[in-house]
Write a protein that holds these residues in place. Sequence first.
Motif, PDB file in Angstrom:
ATOM      1  N   THR A  38       0.826  -1.210   0.000  1.00 18.16           N
ATOM      2  CA  THR A  38       0.000   0.000   0.000  1.00 18.16           C
ATOM      3  C   THR A  38       0.862   1.263   0.000  1.00 18.16           C
ATOM      4  OG1 THR A  38      -1.561  -1.256   1.335  1.00 18.16           O
ATOM      5  CG2 THR A  38      -1.896   1.116   1.248  1.00 18.16           C
ATOM      6  N   ILE A  39       1.862   1.291   0.866  1.00 17.29           N
ATOM      7  CA  ILE A  39       2.745   2.458   0.965  1.00 17.29           C
ATOM      8  C   ILE A  39       3.687   2.493  -0.247  1.00 17.29           C
ATOM      9  CG2 ILE A  39       4.652   3.487   2.308  1.00 17.29           C
ATOM     10  CD1 ILE A  39       3.283   2.287   4.841  1.00 17.29           C
ATOM     11  N   GLY A  40       4.146   1.295  -0.661  1.00 15.62           N
ATOM     12  CA  GLY A  40       5.153   1.200  -1.727  1.00 15.62           C
ATOM     13  C   GLY A  40       4.734   1.852  -3.027  1.00 15.62           C
ATOM     14  N   VAL A  41       3.495   1.621  -3.421  1.00 11.42           N
ATOM     15  CA  VAL A  41       3.051   2.151  -4.713  1.00 11.42           C
ATOM     16  C   VAL A  41       2.968   3.691  -4.667  1.00 11.42           C
ATOM     17  CG1 VAL A  41       0.550   1.932  -4.276  1.00 11.42           C
ATOM     18  CG2 VAL A  41       1.417   1.775  -6.608  1.00 11.42           C
ATOM     19  N   VAL A  42       2.570   4.233  -3.532  1.00  7.11           N
ATOM     20  CA  VAL A  42       2.493   5.703  -3.398  1.00  7.11           C
ATOM     21  C   VAL A  42       3.910   6.289  -3.333  1.00  7.11           C
ATOM     22  CG1 VAL A  42       1.565   7.614  -2.027  1.00  7.11           C
ATOM     23  CG2 VAL A  42       0.285   5.468  -2.176  1.00  7.11           C
ATOM     24  N   LEU A  43       4.786   5.588  -2.611  1.00  4.44           N
ATOM     25  CA  LEU A  43       6.182   6.027  -2.509  1.00  4.44           C
ATOM     26  C   LEU A  43       6.830   6.079  -3.898  1.00  4.44           C
ATOM     27  CD1 LEU A  43       8.680   6.653  -0.671  1.00  4.44           C
ATOM     28  CD2 LEU A  43       9.085   4.179  -0.578  1.00  4.44           C
ATOM     29  N   ALA A  44       6.555   5.043  -4.708  1.00  6.26           N
ATOM     30  CA  ALA A  44       7.133   4.991  -6.059  1.00  6.26           C
ATOM     31  C   ALA A  44       6.670   6.192  -6.884  1.00  6.26           C
ATOM     32  CB  ALA A  44       6.728   3.691  -6.747  1.00  6.26           C
ATOM     33  N   LYS A  45       5.421   6.531  -6.745  1.00 10.38           N
ATOM     34  CA  LYS A  45       4.859   7.660  -7.497  1.00 10.38           C
ATOM     35  C   LYS A  45       5.532   8.972  -7.075  1.00 10.38           C
ATOM     36  CE  LYS A  45       0.327   9.479  -8.723  1.00 10.38           C
ATOM     37  NZ  LYS A  45      -1.099   9.469  -8.375  1.00 10.38           N
ATOM     38  N   VAL A  46       5.675   9.132  -5.764  1.00 11.11           N
ATOM     39  CA  VAL A  46       6.281  10.359  -5.228  1.00 11.11           C
ATOM     40  C   VAL A  46       7.761  10.470  -5.620  1.00 11.11           C
ATOM     41  CG1 VAL A  46       6.989  11.439  -3.038  1.00 11.11           C
ATOM     42  CG2 VAL A  46       4.658  10.605  -3.314  1.00 11.11           C
ATOM     43  N   MET A  47       8.450   9.322  -5.654  1.00 15.62           N
ATOM     44  CA  MET A  47       9.884   9.317  -5.991  1.00 15.62           C
ATOM     45  C   MET A  47      10.127   9.371  -7.497  1.00 15.62           C
ATOM     46  SD  MET A  47      11.555   8.873  -3.031  1.00 15.62           S
ATOM     47  CE  MET A  47      13.175   8.537  -3.660  1.00 15.62           C
ATOM     48  N   GLY A  48       9.090   9.073  -8.277  1.00 20.08           N
ATOM     49  CA  GLY A  48       9.289   8.936  -9.723  1.00 20.08           C
ATOM     50  C   GLY A  48       9.997   7.625 -10.050  1.00 20.08           C
ATOM     51  N   TYR A  49       9.796   6.622  -9.200  1.00 16.01           N
ATOM     52  CA  TYR A  49      10.407   5.310  -9.389  1.00 16.01           C
ATOM     53  C   TYR A  49       9.375   4.335  -9.959  1.00 16.01           C
ATOM     54  CZ  TYR A  49      14.629   6.260  -6.499  1.00 16.01           C
ATOM     55  OH  TYR A  49      15.810   6.720  -5.996  1.00 16.01           O
ATOM     56  N   GLN A  50       9.898   3.215 -10.467  1.00 18.36           N
ATOM     57  CA  GLN A  50       9.044   2.113 -10.887  1.00 18.36           C
ATOM     58  C   GLN A  50       8.551   1.391  -9.617  1.00 18.36           C
ATOM     59  OE1 GLN A  50      11.500  -0.843 -12.725  1.00 18.36           O
ATOM     60  NE2 GLN A  50       9.791  -2.120 -13.386  1.00 18.36           N
ATOM     61  N   PHE A  51       7.413   0.711  -9.698  1.00 19.56           N
ATOM     62  CA  PHE A  51       6.950  -0.062  -8.546  1.00 19.56           C
ATOM     63  C   PHE A  51       6.922  -1.549  -8.882  1.00 19.56           C
ATOM     64  CE2 PHE A  51       3.449  -2.072  -6.060  1.00 19.56           C
ATOM     65  CZ  PHE A  51       4.068  -2.000  -4.824  1.00 19.56           C
ATOM     66  N   ILE A  52       7.561  -2.334  -8.027  1.00 18.44           N
ATOM     67  CA  ILE A  52       7.567  -3.792  -8.212  1.00 18.44           C
ATOM     68  C   ILE A  52       7.033  -4.430  -6.937  1.00 18.44           C
ATOM     69  CG2 ILE A  52       9.050  -5.833  -8.495  1.00 18.44           C
ATOM     70  CD1 ILE A  52      11.065  -3.999  -9.974  1.00 18.44           C
ATOM     71  N   ASP A  53       6.057  -5.325  -7.078  1.00 26.23           N
ATOM     72  CA  ASP A  53       5.578  -6.087  -5.918  1.00 26.23           C
ATOM     73  C   ASP A  53       6.029  -7.530  -6.118  1.00 26.23           C
ATOM     74  OD1 ASP A  53       3.885  -7.554  -4.022  1.00 26.23           O
ATOM     75  OD2 ASP A  53       2.875  -5.627  -3.755  1.00 26.23           O
ATOM     76  N   SER A  54       6.923  -7.988  -5.248  1.00 32.00           N
ATOM     77  CA  SER A  54       7.480  -9.343  -5.393  1.00 32.00           C
ATOM     78  C   SER A  54       6.389 -10.402  -5.502  1.00 32.00           C
ATOM     79  CB  SER A  54       8.331  -9.705  -4.183  1.00 32.00           C
ATOM     80  OG  SER A  54       9.413  -8.860  -4.068  1.00 32.00           O
ATOM     81  N   ASP A  55       5.309 -10.218  -4.731  1.00 37.70           N
ATOM     82  CA  ASP A  55       4.230 -11.217  -4.758  1.00 37.70           C
ATOM     83  C   ASP A  55       3.636 -11.343  -6.164  1.00 37.70           C
ATOM     84  OD1 ASP A  55       4.481 -11.858  -2.106  1.00 37.70           O
ATOM     85  OD2 ASP A  55       2.849 -10.564  -1.423  1.00 37.70           O
ATOM     86  N   LEU A  56       3.510 -10.219  -6.839  1.00 35.65           N
ATOM     87  CA  LEU A  56       2.943 -10.250  -8.202  1.00 35.65           C
ATOM     88  C   LEU A  56       3.926 -10.891  -9.176  1.00 35.65           C
ATOM     89  CD1 LEU A  56       1.102  -6.804  -8.435  1.00 35.65           C
ATOM     90  CD2 LEU A  56       0.261  -9.013  -7.634  1.00 35.65           C
ATOM     91  N   LEU A  57       5.231 -10.632  -8.964  1.00 36.47           N
ATOM     92  CA  LEU A  57       6.248 -11.274  -9.822  1.00 36.47           C
ATOM     93  C   LEU A  57       6.174 -12.793  -9.685  1.00 36.47           C
ATOM     94  CD1 LEU A  57       9.652  -9.375  -9.411  1.00 36.47           C
ATOM     95  CD2 LEU A  57       8.063  -9.322 -11.336  1.00 36.47           C
ATOM     96  N   ILE A  58       6.025 -13.236  -8.427  1.00 37.65           N
ATOM     97  CA  ILE A  58       5.947 -14.682  -8.171  1.00 37.65           C
ATOM     98  C   ILE A  58       4.738 -15.272  -8.904  1.00 37.65           C
ATOM     99  CG2 ILE A  58       5.571 -16.453  -6.394  1.00 37.65           C
ATOM    100  CD1 ILE A  58       7.039 -14.547  -4.403  1.00 37.65           C
TER     101      ILE A  58
END
Length: 173
Positions: free
Chosen positions: A16-36
């Motif tokens: 939940t926090i990660g995706v918002v953090l990525a947006k604020v940083m201008g970074y890509q967002f990766i969720d390991s669970d989704l990769l798996i």
Amino acid sequence: MKNIVLIGMPGCGKSTIGVVLAKVMGYQFIDSDLLIQEQENRLLSEIIQQEGIEGFNEIENKVNASIRAKKAVIATGGSVIYGKEATKHLRDIGVVVYISLPYEEIESRLGDLVERGITIQEGQTLRDLYQERCPLYEEQAHIMINTQGLEIRDSVKLIKEKYEQYVEQPNLL
Ligand SMILES: Nc1ncnc2c1ncn2[C@@H]1O[C@H](COP(=O)(O)OP(=O)(O)O)[C@@H](O)[C@H]1O
Ligand SMILES: O=C(O)C1=C[C@@H](OP(=O)(O)O)[C@@H](O)[C@H](O)C1
Ligand SMILES: [Mg+2]
């Protein structure tokens, strides 16, 4: 450029926090669970059911150890700290941030543990799991952040600040 790797108990807010953090940083967002799930073409719950906890941990270790990313926020699954290769790799490619919360808050956020796919051994309680894992998260983290009482946007701000501070002066934190 470093990545930001989020670790911590299930329900602490990595995704939940990660995706918002990525947006604020201008970074890509990766969720390991989704990769798996993508790489296995199965749901996490199906992998856990079909392969057992150890089998799931092996897959999780392998997938996380092979992440290639630059300027990404990586939200890991709570059990990633059992994977030796995965934790070493994640510390190599990123700044590892442990999102910590008191036990009571984690418990109140998680519903049915089996339904949620938490890898908990038979006879083990959530409190046992919390006590077993907290030292492991602390050991692997470059930065530890207590988000108790913080809204998502405040957690994002705090992680961003601490991360930037760490990148500039890693020895001060
Ligand atoms: N202040 C908060 N910050 C982050 N998540 C919160 C907060 N309050 C409630 N939640 C809820 O806690 C849950 C966190 O789940 P999730 O992001 O999937 O965690 P994780 O990926 O660490 O397992 C979500 O349902 C989210 O809505
Ligand atoms: O802690 C765990 O045992 C797990 C946490 C889950 O991820 P989140 O931490 O994102 O909920 C997911 O990887 C899997 O269901 C196992
Ligand atoms: Mg998650």
